[in-house]
Enzyme design. Structure first.
Site, PDB file in Angstrom:
ATOM      1  CG  ASP A 162     -87.508  91.010  40.649  1.00 57.83           C
ATOM      2  OD1 ASP A 162     -87.485  90.785  41.877  1.00 57.83           O
ATOM      3  OD2 ASP A 162     -86.500  91.319  39.997  1.00 57.83           O
ATOM      4  CG  ASP A 201     -84.886  90.276  45.294  1.00 57.60           C
ATOM      5  OD1 ASP A 201     -85.759  90.540  44.441  1.00 57.60           O
ATOM      6  OD2 ASP A 201     -83.751  89.870  44.991  1.00 57.60           O
TER       7      ASP A 201
END
Length: 404
Positions: free
Chosen positions: A292, A116
């Site tokens: 992201d 992530d």
């Protein structure tokens, strides 16, 4: 003969040096499911739930940034609208998480982790997690001779109201054949919902200022310990052949040259862009965005997203910030960064139909009131599936290239 002998020794020394250099490795990535319901349709409620999880991640990261730096990340509190080298193969979970294989401890224990770029910390479920972590591989620090208890606890909360809490340790972490020693990780003794996911744990890859522990992210440790030849990691996200490449880029996965954008704030991976286009018309001018891997959509400020869909015939806001459009009228969209336009395929923009008629679809751009202070957009899967993305830690920049 003497010259030949010296030459041979020199060549041998060069070979030894070459062989001792870190080799970039790749990790295959997988993404298992989608935001669709069991019958294959896209539920606006699942889109809203995913956006809520992203909003919570922004709040969590902003709080860590403020604690670590003493400076506020956002100029005001976030609010949500009421209502609802080496390479590692990656797998996608819930169309929100890309995960692959890692190993931890001595001897090494194998796990899967969500990679992530929107968070910084690394944690795994621990031996006392019991029923809450059923179906997941548990990390037992007592079985690792290199594990060192730090005497510090941690607690993380997520957008779906799930949590993970436990104790911090230092231990050896291997990812894509590269090894980080004395890496800080959390060992969860209690979780609520989060570890129902397909992966075992979470590995954050943002800047250290977002760490709640606080500690260096795993890739930063690899860089500081000289485990990688370049301070770069790169992602290809796709329906197949997805990977995380560590210590450089995989030249087989892109074509042409990279277009770079400098990071404007070392927290999330935040950059500036030139514009967003719909069917040849510029809808958004200069903007700021974060890139992201933990966001499946492109999420924008609610008011700007409203203007975005106003340019699409028969687009409708069905819930606050959630838009549908005719399935046969998916627009041509492109995003310009660093002077180069990157087109988005209609397949990535169209998240799928809302019912069996196949007439109305969910768009890949959705709105949030929590976006719009320090940045106006979050560029997630809907964008990243169309480019090869290199995160250059050493030069604090992101590079984008066309997929091969």
């Amino acid at each position: 003969m003497r010259f030949s002998f010296v030459f041979s020794i020199t060549a041998l020394q060069a070979l030894v040096v070459a062989l001792s250099q870190p080799v970039p490795l790749s990790i295959s990535l997988t993404k298992k499911s989608s935001l669709r319901t069991a019958d294959g349709y896209v539920d606006p409620a699942s889109i809203r739930a995913h956006i809520s999880s992203i909003e919570a991640k922004l709040q969590r990261g902003a709080a860590a940034f403020e604690r670590n730096t003493g400076a506020a990340f956002f100029s005001h509190s976030l609010t949500k609208r009421a209502g609802s080298s080496g390479s590692d193969p990656l797998v996608d979970s819930s169309n929100t998480s890309w995960f692959g294989a890692i190993s931890v401890g001595t001897p090494l224990q194998n796990f899967t982790a969500d990679f992530d770029t929107g968070s910084a910390d690394f944690f795994l479920p621990g031996p006392s997690c019991d029923v809450q972590c059923s179906g997941h591989t548990l990390f037992n620090p007592n079985s690792s001779s290199s594990a060192v208890a730090l005497g510090k606890s941690f607690q993380l909360s997520f957008g779906d109201k799930s949590t993970a809490e436990g104790q911090q340790y230092n231990d050896t972490v291997s990812i894509g054949g590269l090894t980080a020693t004395a890496q800080t990780l959390g060992v969860a003794s209690n979780t609520s919902g989060f570890l129902k996911e397909k992966f075992d744990g979470l590995m954050g890859m943002s800047f250290p200022s977002l760490s709640h522990f606080p500690a260096e992210p795993v890739f930063n440790t690899l860089v500081s310990q000289g485990a990688v030849s370049e301070s770069v990691f790169a992602f290809k996200l796709a329906s197949s052949g997805s990977e995380l490449h560590l210590g450089g880029v995989n030249s087989a996965l892109y074509k042409g040259s990279f277009t770079y954008a400098p990071v404007t704030k070392q927290a999330f991976w935040q950059i500036d862009g030139d514009g967003i286009w719909i069917n040849g018309n510029q809808i958004v001018k200069t903007f700021s965005a974060i890139v992201d891997t933990g966001t499946t959509l492109i999420v924008g400020n609610s008011s700007v997203v409203s203007q975005f869909y106003a340019a699409i015939t028969n687009a409708t806001e069905v819930q606050p910030g959630i838009y549908t459009l005719p399935c046969n009228a998916i627009p041509n969209m492109s995003i310009t960064i660093g002077g180069k336009a990157f087109p988005l395929s209609t397949d990535t923009f169209n998240k799928g139909p809302t019912d069996s008629s196949g007439k109305i679809c969910i768009g890949g751009v959705q709105g949030s009131d929590s976006v719009g202070d320090q940045f106006q957009w979050i560029l997630g899967d809907v964008f990243m599936r169309n480019v090869y993305t290199a995160f250059d830690v050493g030069n604090s920049r992101i590079g984008f290239a066309e997929l091969a």
